[in-house]
Structure formats: structure tokens, C-alpha cells
Scaffold this motif. Structure first.
Motif, PDB file in Angstrom:
ATOM      1  N   GLY A  64      90.360  22.039   4.711  1.00 26.44           N
ATOM      2  CA  GLY A  64      88.900  22.238   5.342  1.00 26.44           C
ATOM      3  C   GLY A  64      88.461  20.878   5.856  1.00 26.44           C
ATOM      4  N   GLY A 107      88.786  27.074   5.769  1.00 25.67           N
ATOM      5  CA  GLY A 107      87.703  26.417   7.002  1.00 25.67           C
ATOM      6  C   GLY A 107      88.407  25.739   7.872  1.00 25.67           C
ATOM      7  N   GLN A 129      88.169  31.655   5.543  1.00 26.56           N
ATOM      8  CA  GLN A 129      87.042  30.785   6.226  1.00 26.56           C
ATOM      9  C   GLN A 129      85.985  31.002   5.002  1.00 26.56           C
ATOM     10  N   GLU A 131      83.458  28.783   4.288  1.00 27.50           N
ATOM     11  CA  GLU A 131      82.350  28.332   4.648  1.00 27.50           C
ATOM     12  C   GLU A 131      81.122  28.746   4.100  1.00 27.50           C
ATOM     13  N   PRO A 138      81.839  29.001   9.805  1.00 25.93           N
ATOM     14  CA  PRO A 138      82.956  28.472  10.671  1.00 25.93           C
ATOM     15  C   PRO A 138      82.355  27.841  11.854  1.00 25.93           C
ATOM     16  N   CYS A 159      85.333  36.229   7.059  1.00 29.84           N
ATOM     17  CA  CYS A 159      84.223  35.033   7.130  1.00 29.84           C
ATOM     18  C   CYS A 159      82.830  35.278   6.437  1.00 29.84           C
TER      19      CYS A 159
END
Ligand code: HXC
Length: 257
Positions: A64, A107, A129, A131, A138, A159
Motif C-alpha cells: 500500500g 491498498g 483494499q 484503507e 481507496p 472495500c
């Protein structure tokens, strides 16, 4: 030239970029992303290069964006310095890029892989992802490219929960083109890349452009775009050579590669 965060080599007509911050699991800091864009620009312009491979290490492709570097950013700073704009350079590269992914692609690492044209995954590859775990979302195409690749339900789930997806699920959901054993990832990526690099570079670039056009336009416009590119290839010596070679039952000797 030496790079602080990358190992850059050439094998034949293939440009190989190895992300090289192993202690930070190849976290993408601004230096790395800057160097990556610089090398992509060089390879894109170099007539001796026909295809590019981006890879990482066995444990991580890239875990990431660099959280330690991002931690103290303000939104004003992020906006006014266009923090993530360099990611557009990756997607704007005209020659094809293969992401050869082993280990973590999380990420920004997953987004980097998705900005490439083909993702080849090792058996130990992990995509996600995460985040949302950091109180952000993202920012380099994750909500867009993941959705186009795997569809809405899975993109939403990944996500919204930060769940990681292993290679087999990534292949089933069409995020990656195929899975290979970890130890053959490099060779398979290089083999695929040199196969591509052996074709006329303008044809390769037109195919990439035409497929990508389909993501930003309607079907009928995309089909028109493709057709005009197809027509234009009949003005090239490589079309004459490719077809003559078929009829004469021999290997084509392409010029523009
Ligand atoms: C900075 C990172 C990092 C990151 C790992 N490291 N990921 N540093 N930014 N994204 C560092 C760790 O701090 C640690 O350094 C070293 O790499 C090894 O990591 P460990 O966590 O000790 O390894 P492990 O226990 O094996 O866990 C691996 C991991 C975990 C599951 C991948 O590192 C992890 O969750 N990383 C963060 C993943 C993530 O949230 N990525 C999204 C970032 S946000 P030290 O110094 O302690 O040894 C993002 C925004 C995108 O990408 C925006 C657009 C680009």
C-alpha cells in the motif's frame, strides 16, 4: 542509472522494474512512485522496449501507500500537491505493463497492479483494499478499477470490509489473468512480456488503446474506434509481411518491433 527504491533491468526488449523497499513491504512512498513514473516514461519512449513488467518481492508486491509518510498529511496539502496524480502516469503508459504479483498487493499496491494491463499472480498473492481500516478510502482507482474487474458486489464487500482476497478468489473473479507457482512468477512474466514485445510495437499499443477505450466510451463508439485502428493497419508493412508469411507458410519478419 541507480534508483533508491527500484531495481531496473532489461532483458531483451522487456523492461523489468522491481519495487525494492523490502523492509517496508514495498510501501509506496513518494520517492518510489516518482522513480516508478520516471522509469515508465523512459521505457515508454525507448524503441528498444516493447513490454514492461512491474514486480515486487516474494512476501509483498506492495503493501500500500506508505502510511508513515501519509500520516501527517493535511487535506490541503494532499489536494494542492496533487498527492496521487502520479498514479495517472502509470495508467497513461502506452506500452503494455504486466504486474507480476507475489504476496501482498494491498491498498495502493492493489491499485498499482490494477493500473497495469495484465496481472499475473503467484499462488501466495493477496489482494485487498484495506484503507477503511485506516479511516480513509481507496484513492488511486480502487473503487473504480476493482469494480470494473470483479463486479459491484465483490468490490463493495472488499472495500467496505477491508477483507483480503487470495489468489484463487482473485482468479475466479477475473482480477488476474492466471496463477503460477511463486518460483516461476518471474519467468512466466518475462516469457509473456517477451512474447508481446516480439510483435510490432504499434499493433501492441493499438490493441491496448482499443481495449482501454472500451472502459471510457459506449460500445458503439468503442467498436468504431477499433475499426478505424484496424483499417489503419492495412497501410503498414507489417500487415503485408504478416499475411504474406502466413500464405507462404513461414515465420513473419516484422519490422516495427
Ligand atoms: C508503511 C508499512 C506498510 C505501509 C507495511 N509496512 N505496510 N509501512 N506503509 N503500507 C511496514 C511495517 O510498518 C513494518 O515496519 C514492516 O513494513 C513489516 O510489516 P509488518 O506489519 O510487521 O508485517 P506483517 O505482520 O507480516 O503484516 C503484513 C501486512 C501489514 C498485513 C501487509 O504490514 C499491513 O497490514 N500493512 C498495511 C496494509 C495497508 O493498510 N495498506 C493500505 C495503506 S493505505 P517496521 O518498521 O515496523 O518493521 C493506501 C492508500 C491508497 O494504500 C491511496 C492511493 C495510493
Amino acid at each position: 542509472k541507480e534508483y533508491a527504491t527500484l531495481i531496473v533491468t532489461r532483458e531483451g526488449k522487456v523492461g523489468l522494474i522491481t519495487l525494492n523497499r523490502p523492509k517496508a513491504l514495498n510501501a509506496l512512498n513518494s520517492q518510489l512512485v516518482g522513480e516508478l513514473c520516471e522509469v515508465l516514461n523512459i521505457f515508454d519512449k525507448d524503441p528498444e522496449i516493447g513490454c514492461i513488467v512491474i514486480t515486487g518481492g516474494e512476501k509483498a508486491f506492495a503493501a500500500g501507500a506508505d502510511i508513515k509518510e501519509m500520516q501527517s498529511k493535511t487535506s490541503v496539502e494532499a489536494y494542492s500537491t496533487a498527492f496521487l496524480a502520479p498514479y495517472d502516469t502509470i495508467a497513461a503508459t502506452r506500452k503494455p505493463i504486466i504486474a507480476a504479483v507475489a504476496g501482498y498487493a494491498l491498498g495502493g499496491g492493489c491499485e498499482l497492479a490494477m493500473s497495469c494491463d495484465i496481472i499475473l499472480a503467484a499462488e501466495n498473492a493477496v489482494f485487498g483494499q484495506p484503507e477503511i481500516n485506516l479511516g480513509i478510502m481507496p484513492g488511486a482507482g480502487g473503487t473504480q478499477r476493482l469494480t470494473r474487474a470483479v463486479g459491484k458486489a465483490k468490490a463493495m464487500e472488499l472495500c467496505l470490509t477491508g477483507r483480503q482476497m487470495f489468489a484463487d478468489e482473485a482468479e475466479r473473479s477475473n482480477l488476474v489473468s492466471r496463477i503460477v507457482p511463486v518460483e516461476s512468477l518471474h519467468d512466466e512474466a518475462m516469457k509473456t512480456a517477451s512474447k508481446i514485445a516480439d510483435f510490432p510495437v504499434h499493433v501492441v499499443m493499438m490493441i491496448k488503446e482499443s481495449i482501454n477505450r472500451g472502459f471510457v466510451t459506449t460500445l458503439s463508439e468503442g467498436v468504431r474506434f477499433e475499426r478505424n485502428q484496424f483499417y489503419s493497419l492495412f497501410a503498414t508493412e507489417d500487415q503485408k509481411e504478416g499475411m504474406a508469411a502466413f500464405i507462404e507458410k513461414r515465420k513473419p519478419q516484422f519490422k516495427n518491433r
